[in-house]
Motif scaffolding. Sequence first.
Motif, PDB file in Angstrom:
ATOM      1  N   LYS A   1     -10.708  -7.965   9.155  1.00  0.00           N
ATOM      2  CA  LYS A   1     -10.221  -6.595   8.989  1.00  0.00           C
ATOM      3  C   LYS A   1     -11.364  -5.349   9.283  1.00  0.00           C
ATOM      4  O   LYS A   1     -11.265  -4.310   9.947  1.00  0.00           O
ATOM      5  CB  LYS A   1      -9.750  -6.138   7.694  1.00  0.00           C
ATOM      6  CG  LYS A   1      -8.211  -6.734   7.479  1.00  0.00           C
ATOM      7  CD  LYS A   1      -7.571  -5.993   6.235  1.00  0.00           C
ATOM      8  CE  LYS A   1      -6.299  -6.730   5.935  1.00  0.00           C
ATOM      9  NZ  LYS A   1      -6.625  -7.449   4.629  1.00  0.00           N
TER      10      LYS A   1
ATOM     11  N   ARG B   1     -16.102  -2.450  13.043  1.00  0.00           N
ATOM     12  CA  ARG B   1     -15.690  -1.050  12.654  1.00  0.00           C
ATOM     13  C   ARG B   1     -16.472  -0.082  13.085  1.00  0.00           C
ATOM     14  O   ARG B   1     -15.892   1.096  13.786  1.00  0.00           O
ATOM     15  CB  ARG B   1     -15.408  -1.167  11.092  1.00  0.00           C
ATOM     16  CG  ARG B   1     -14.932   0.109  10.551  1.00  0.00           C
ATOM     17  CD  ARG B   1     -14.650   0.075   9.115  1.00  0.00           C
ATOM     18  NE  ARG B   1     -13.442  -0.714   8.890  1.00  0.00           N
ATOM     19  CZ  ARG B   1     -13.097  -1.285   7.566  1.00  0.00           C
ATOM     20  NH1 ARG B   1     -13.676  -0.325   6.511  1.00  0.00           N
ATOM     21  NH2 ARG B   1     -11.942  -1.912   7.425  1.00  0.00           N
TER      22      ARG B   1
ATOM     23  N   ASP C   1     -15.987  -0.209  17.039  1.00  0.00           N
ATOM     24  CA  ASP C   1     -14.608   0.109  17.720  1.00  0.00           C
ATOM     25  C   ASP C   1     -13.719   0.053  16.577  1.00  0.00           C
ATOM     26  O   ASP C   1     -13.233  -1.263  16.448  1.00  0.00           O
ATOM     27  CB  ASP C   1     -14.265  -0.872  18.952  1.00  0.00           C
ATOM     28  CG  ASP C   1     -12.930  -0.475  19.583  1.00  0.00           C
ATOM     29  OD1 ASP C   1     -12.046   0.341  19.145  1.00  0.00           O
ATOM     30  OD2 ASP C   1     -12.592  -1.336  20.468  1.00  0.00           O
TER      31      ASP C   1
ATOM     32  N   ASP D   1     -10.475   0.362  16.394  1.00  0.00           N
ATOM     33  CA  ASP D   1      -9.466  -0.187  16.526  1.00  0.00           C
ATOM     34  C   ASP D   1      -9.426  -1.687  17.139  1.00  0.00           C
ATOM     35  O   ASP D   1      -8.397  -2.426  17.747  1.00  0.00           O
ATOM     36  CB  ASP D   1      -8.665   0.585  18.008  1.00  0.00           C
ATOM     37  CG  ASP D   1      -8.269   2.053  17.498  1.00  0.00           C
ATOM     38  OD1 ASP D   1      -7.975   1.871  16.206  1.00  0.00           O
ATOM     39  OD2 ASP D   1      -8.116   2.705  18.397  1.00  0.00           O
TER      40      ASP D   1
ATOM     41  N   PRO E   1      -9.716  -4.680  15.537  1.00  0.00           N
ATOM     42  CA  PRO E   1      -8.549  -5.908  15.112  1.00  0.00           C
ATOM     43  C   PRO E   1      -7.214  -5.564  15.589  1.00  0.00           C
ATOM     44  O   PRO E   1      -6.579  -6.405  16.166  1.00  0.00           O
ATOM     45  CB  PRO E   1      -8.602  -5.695  13.521  1.00  0.00           C
ATOM     46  CG  PRO E   1     -10.078  -4.804  13.255  1.00  0.00           C
ATOM     47  CD  PRO E   1     -10.176  -4.027  14.436  1.00  0.00           C
ATOM     48  N   LYS E   2      -6.873  -4.306  15.848  1.00  0.00           N
ATOM     49  CA  LYS E   2      -5.456  -4.080  16.557  1.00  0.00           C
ATOM     50  C   LYS E   2      -5.358  -4.575  17.839  1.00  0.00           C
ATOM     51  O   LYS E   2      -4.672  -5.204  18.437  1.00  0.00           O
ATOM     52  CB  LYS E   2      -5.272  -2.236  16.428  1.00  0.00           C
ATOM     53  CG  LYS E   2      -3.984  -2.071  15.874  1.00  0.00           C
ATOM     54  CD  LYS E   2      -3.831  -0.476  16.029  1.00  0.00           C
ATOM     55  CE  LYS E   2      -4.614   0.178  14.608  1.00  0.00           C
ATOM     56  NZ  LYS E   2      -4.802   1.508  15.164  1.00  0.00           N
ATOM     57  N   LYS E   3      -6.478  -4.205  18.721  1.00  0.00           N
ATOM     58  CA  LYS E   3      -6.303  -4.951  20.158  1.00  0.00           C
ATOM     59  C   LYS E   3      -6.433  -6.279  20.192  1.00  0.00           C
ATOM     60  O   LYS E   3      -5.822  -6.888  21.314  1.00  0.00           O
ATOM     61  CB  LYS E   3      -7.815  -4.318  20.546  1.00  0.00           C
ATOM     62  CG  LYS E   3      -8.147  -2.762  20.954  1.00  0.00           C
ATOM     63  CD  LYS E   3      -9.126  -2.574  21.605  1.00  0.00           C
ATOM     64  CE  LYS E   3      -9.381  -0.838  21.719  1.00  0.00           C
ATOM     65  NZ  LYS E   3     -10.648  -0.406  22.037  1.00  0.00           N
TER      66      LYS E   3
ATOM     67  N   ALA F   1      -5.012  -8.476  18.085  1.00  0.00           N
ATOM     68  CA  ALA F   1      -3.839  -9.158  17.163  1.00  0.00           C
ATOM     69  C   ALA F   1      -3.141 -10.208  17.856  1.00  0.00           C
ATOM     70  O   ALA F   1      -3.156 -11.153  17.228  1.00  0.00           O
ATOM     71  CB  ALA F   1      -3.228  -8.009  16.586  1.00  0.00           C
ATOM     72  N   GLU F   2      -3.173  -9.868  19.175  1.00  0.00           N
ATOM     73  CA  GLU F   2      -2.135 -10.908  19.803  1.00  0.00           C
ATOM     74  C   GLU F   2      -2.935 -12.260  20.163  1.00  0.00           C
ATOM     75  O   GLU F   2      -2.296 -13.383  20.584  1.00  0.00           O
ATOM     76  CB  GLU F   2      -1.535 -10.370  21.059  1.00  0.00           C
ATOM     77  CG  GLU F   2      -2.453  -9.952  22.086  1.00  0.00           C
ATOM     78  CD  GLU F   2      -1.752  -9.685  23.454  1.00  0.00           C
ATOM     79  OE1 GLU F   2      -1.576 -10.335  24.362  1.00  0.00           O
ATOM     80  OE2 GLU F   2      -1.682  -8.192  23.540  1.00  0.00           O
TER      81      GLU F   2
ATOM     82  N   ALA G   1     -10.165 -11.953  13.566  1.00  0.00           N
ATOM     83  CA  ALA G   1      -9.518 -10.903  14.205  1.00  0.00           C
ATOM     84  C   ALA G   1      -8.602 -11.172  15.341  1.00  0.00           C
ATOM     85  O   ALA G   1      -7.939 -10.401  15.936  1.00  0.00           O
ATOM     86  CB  ALA G   1     -10.670  -9.728  14.638  1.00  0.00           C
TER      87      ALA G   1
END
Lengths: 416, 170
Positions: free
Chosen positions: B37, B41, B44, B46, B48-50, B52-53, B79
Amino acid sequence: MGMTLTEKILAKAAGRSSVKPGDIVEASIDLAMLHDALGSLTFPIVRDLGIRIWDSDKVVVAIDHAAPPSSLGHAEWVADTIRFAREYKIRHFYNMQGVAHQIIPEEGLVRPGMVAVGTDSHTCTYGALGAFATGIGSTEMAWVLAKGSLWFRVPATIKVVVDGSLPARVMAKDVMLKVLSVLGVNGATYKALEFTGEAIRRMSMDGRLALCNMAVETGAKNGIVEPDEVTWSYLKERYCGPMEPVSPDEDAVYDRVIRIDASGLSPMLACPHSPGNVVPVNEVAGTKVDQVVIGTCTGGRMEDFRAAAEIIRGRKVPPFVRCLVIPASAKIYRQLLEENLIKVFLDAGCVMCNPQCGPCAGLHYGLLAPGEVCVGTHNRNFMGRMGSPLAQVYLASAATAAAAAVTGKIVDPRDM
Amino acid sequence: MKMLRGKVLAKFGNDISTDDMASSKYVTSATPEALGKICMRDVDPDFPKKMAEGGFIVAGTNFGCGSSREWAPVALKAAGTKAVIAEEIARIFYRNALNLGLPVIEIPGITKNANVGDELEIDLESGSVKNLTTGVALKGIPTPEFLTKIMEAGGLVEFLKIDLAKSRGK
Ligand code: SF4
């Protein structure tokens, strides 16, 4: 073909008559260091796998990062470190007695020709004593504890020749910042730095430790200084067993040779946010400063504090500045007391901290708020390492840091 | 070791440090979930969001410089990082990543030849990459054989377990 200092040590530790850069060797380990922050990742592996430590007298465990802990998470690492030292009967266990990278040389635990590893990238500091020393991961440390050996790719060596002698108020730290300005932060990746030349031979052990400490900032695997009179007299007071000299062969082959004239050096600073972003002090003179840190495994030794005290004596730290004085070990703290330097620092309004890493790794007190500026004697100024990513951190010698402490801005210590 | 296929989900410049991957000030717990998580940080938020897949990172020189903290490869993996392809990789991080089962590979020229969204196929053993989106193939630094063995075993802890079992059986 002749061998460099690093090649010779690795060949011997691998039981081979010779090695060359690129060879992969299995070398026996003479010293393994674990500390509370990263050793705490090793301890559970050792327990889970039922590892029996190959030689616990060759293991050093230190609590120096979260010393004392400032959060519950850190308290758990520290508690586990103590538990580990007890369970595995670690004789060389140091609980908040300073930074491992000072304690180990100071106690005579690292000596010429040894192969030393630690769960910390600045393990390369011990090269100042003529040892091959490098940082490893916590999982690799579990392997070392089980086997007493580790694989290494033999690094090519860059020879750094420092001629002449250092002018007043120019310190070993300035030499290393100069080296960083030449090599950059990856100019020595996978390589060894072998320091030599007139100025190195004249340099104290404190200075050599500062130099080798920052070898990793050039990407290097290790930094090393050939043992000489300075080494032997440093060790004589700390170790009484047999010691063997090691030296590079006359016909050793170097990857590259860098020459620096110490006599022409001036005080330097590494500017935000890279240890390789080095300029002479006068280029950033006048920058206002909020925090000064004099300490850490790079710049927290007697030579540093004597140089700092010379500038701080009789002056005051302005009330809007905080100056943290952090001796690298308990022995240094005591020495400061004996030389009456603690009084000099306290009279000026500096804060005396217990011996430990301090804010250097960003774990602890002394973190920076957005927009704050810090001048420190440490080794890394990566964005956000010491607090807010919007803080600005400059790396300098103890003399330059002391000058910033009493003026509240970056100034050339030679002007004080 | 078999080929790895995946999509580039994040791209970075030079000198990304292990402090960037796992900044001490955010490391309040060393569990993979917590580390994932806080990964990157400051650089960037974002990230972990980027990731995620699940996919690849492409980066410049000196990737993983600085501290020897293993939180860094653990954080990247947690991540969603399946592999890192960089121009150059700092040495302690290189060893740590492979020891923890995160494939990392040095491919000079990769930053010019791979972008976010590209589909890559990498071969650790021979040290090569094929950009399936552009058709460009690049050759980099092969992984030493015993390191691919460690990776195949599932990381150094597993490898050490097997080794210890063998020597205890003796
Ligand atoms: S003083 Fe700083 S660089 Fe040295 S061991 Fe501690 S955290 Fe690391």
